[in-house]
Design a protein around this motif. Structure first.
Motif, short mmCIF file in Angstrom:
data_model
loop_
_atom_site.label_atom_id
_atom_site.label_comp_id
_atom_site.label_asym_id
_atom_site.label_seq_id
_atom_site.Cartn_x
_atom_site.Cartn_y
_atom_site.Cartn_z
N ASP A 91 -6.57 0.61 0.12
CA ASP A 91 -6.97 1.62 -0.86
C ASP A 91 -6.96 3.02 -0.23
OD1 ASP A 91 -9.46 2.01 0.52
OD2 ASP A 91 -10.40 0.43 -0.67
N ASP A 92 -7.24 4.02 -1.04
CA ASP A 92 -7.18 5.41 -0.56
C ASP A 92 -8.22 5.72 0.50
OD1 ASP A 92 -4.99 5.98 -2.16
OD2 ASP A 92 -6.19 6.84 -3.78
N ASP A 112 1.12 2.91 5.29
CA ASP A 112 1.50 2.77 3.88
C ASP A 112 0.32 2.19 3.10
OD1 ASP A 112 4.38 3.43 3.84
OD2 ASP A 112 4.58 1.67 5.12
N ARG A 113 0.31 2.48 1.81
CA ARG A 113 -0.66 1.85 0.91
C ARG A 113 0.00 0.59 0.34
NH1 ARG A 113 -1.00 7.37 0.26
NH2 ARG A 113 -3.09 8.28 0.18
N MET A 114 -0.76 -0.48 0.21
CA MET A 114 -0.21 -1.72 -0.35
C MET A 114 0.38 -1.49 -1.73
SD MET A 114 0.50 -4.92 0.05
CE MET A 114 -0.47 -5.90 1.16
N ARG A 115 -0.20 -0.60 -2.50
CA ARG A 115 0.29 -0.35 -3.86
C ARG A 115 1.76 0.09 -3.87
NH1 ARG A 115 -2.91 5.18 -4.52
NH2 ARG A 115 -1.27 6.60 -3.86
N GLU A 116 2.22 0.67 -2.78
CA GLU A 116 3.61 1.13 -2.72
C GLU A 116 4.59 -0.03 -2.81
OE1 GLU A 116 4.07 3.69 0.73
OE2 GLU A 116 2.02 4.40 0.41
N PHE A 117 4.10 -1.26 -2.57
CA PHE A 117 4.98 -2.43 -2.57
C PHE A 117 4.78 -3.32 -3.79
CE2 PHE A 117 4.05 -1.18 1.82
CZ PHE A 117 5.32 -0.76 2.18
N PHE A 118 3.89 -2.93 -4.71
CA PHE A 118 3.67 -3.72 -5.93
C PHE A 118 4.94 -3.69 -6.78
CE2 PHE A 118 -1.20 -2.78 -6.11
CZ PHE A 118 -1.42 -3.69 -5.09
N ARG A 119 5.34 -4.85 -7.28
CA ARG A 119 6.46 -4.95 -8.21
C ARG A 119 5.97 -5.41 -9.58
NH1 ARG A 119 7.84 -2.67 -4.23
NH2 ARG A 119 9.72 -2.99 -3.01
N ARG A 124 -1.40 -0.74 -10.99
CA ARG A 124 -2.54 -0.81 -10.08
C ARG A 124 -2.43 0.25 -8.99
NH1 ARG A 124 -7.04 -3.97 -11.20
NH2 ARG A 124 -6.36 -5.50 -12.71
N SER A 125 -3.51 0.97 -8.76
CA SER A 125 -3.49 2.05 -7.77
C SER A 125 -3.99 1.62 -6.39
CB SER A 125 -4.34 3.22 -8.27
OG SER A 125 -5.69 2.81 -8.38
N HIS A 126 -4.56 0.40 -6.30
CA HIS A 126 -5.09 -0.08 -5.02
C HIS A 126 -5.43 -1.57 -5.14
CE1 HIS A 126 -8.68 0.74 -7.42
NE2 HIS A 126 -9.35 -0.05 -6.60
N VAL A 127 -5.77 -2.15 -4.02
CA VAL A 127 -6.28 -3.53 -3.99
C VAL A 127 -7.80 -3.40 -3.96
CG1 VAL A 127 -6.33 -5.73 -2.77
CG2 VAL A 127 -4.25 -4.33 -2.71
#
Length: 162
Positions: A91-92, A112-119, A124-127
């Motif tokens: 998250d941020d 990197d933020r995990m959200r950058e890899f969401f497909r 979703r902006s974060h985990v």
């Protein structure tokens, strides 16, 4: 054989999200025959759980998906920036904490933020941290991590890293 590509997953306490991400990525690496190409670890920005296993609720939710989470919690350290090729945060707040710890601009560029890899979850902006949530919170986190880890593997393949 080329050196392994090293990934560090980071959340707050290293007892829910990041050890689950580590477990998901290890599972994907094993099932896709990439274990020899990847080194995967996790850490937290807070050291209060040092040495503990992941939260029992996360271990239980992960076990239902065939994932065994045996990582012992540890705090991220400056040396991790020299050790790992990519640091993926949940998250941020984690991003800002890890970014402050980075010893150089070059090191910070590997965060990197995990959200950058969401497909499958582009909205979703974060985990989210499931620590204060019920069972559904842990399931959601695992869904997001599976999506993000698949996306990260796609990215690594496109970049020619694995």
């Amino acid at each position: 054989m080329p050196e392994k590509y090293k990934i560090l997953f980071v959340c707050l306490g290293n007892i829910c999200r990041s050890p689950a991400a580590e477990g998901v990525m290890r599972h994907f690496a094993e099932t896709q025959g990439l274990s020899e190409r990847l080194e995967i670890d996790s850490a937290g920005t807070y050291g209060g759980h040092r040495g503990e296993l992941p939260d029992p609720r996360m271990r239980s939710a992960a076990a239902k998906r065939g994932l065994g989470l045996t990582h012992r919690s540890r705090k991220i350290e400056e040396e991790d920036f020299a050790e790992f090729d990519r640091i993926v945060v949940m998250d941020d707040m984690n991003y800002e904490d890890v970014h402050r710890l980075a010893p150089s601009r070059e090191a910070a560029e590997r965060i990197d933020r995990m959200r950058e890899f969401f497909r499958k979850h582009p909205d979703r902006s974060h985990v989210p941290d499931p620590y204060y949530e019920g069972h559904e919170g842990f399931e959601l986190v695992l869904d997001l991590l599976e999506d993000g880890c698949e996306g990260l593997l796609e990215t690594l393949k496109k970049e020619g890293r694995i």
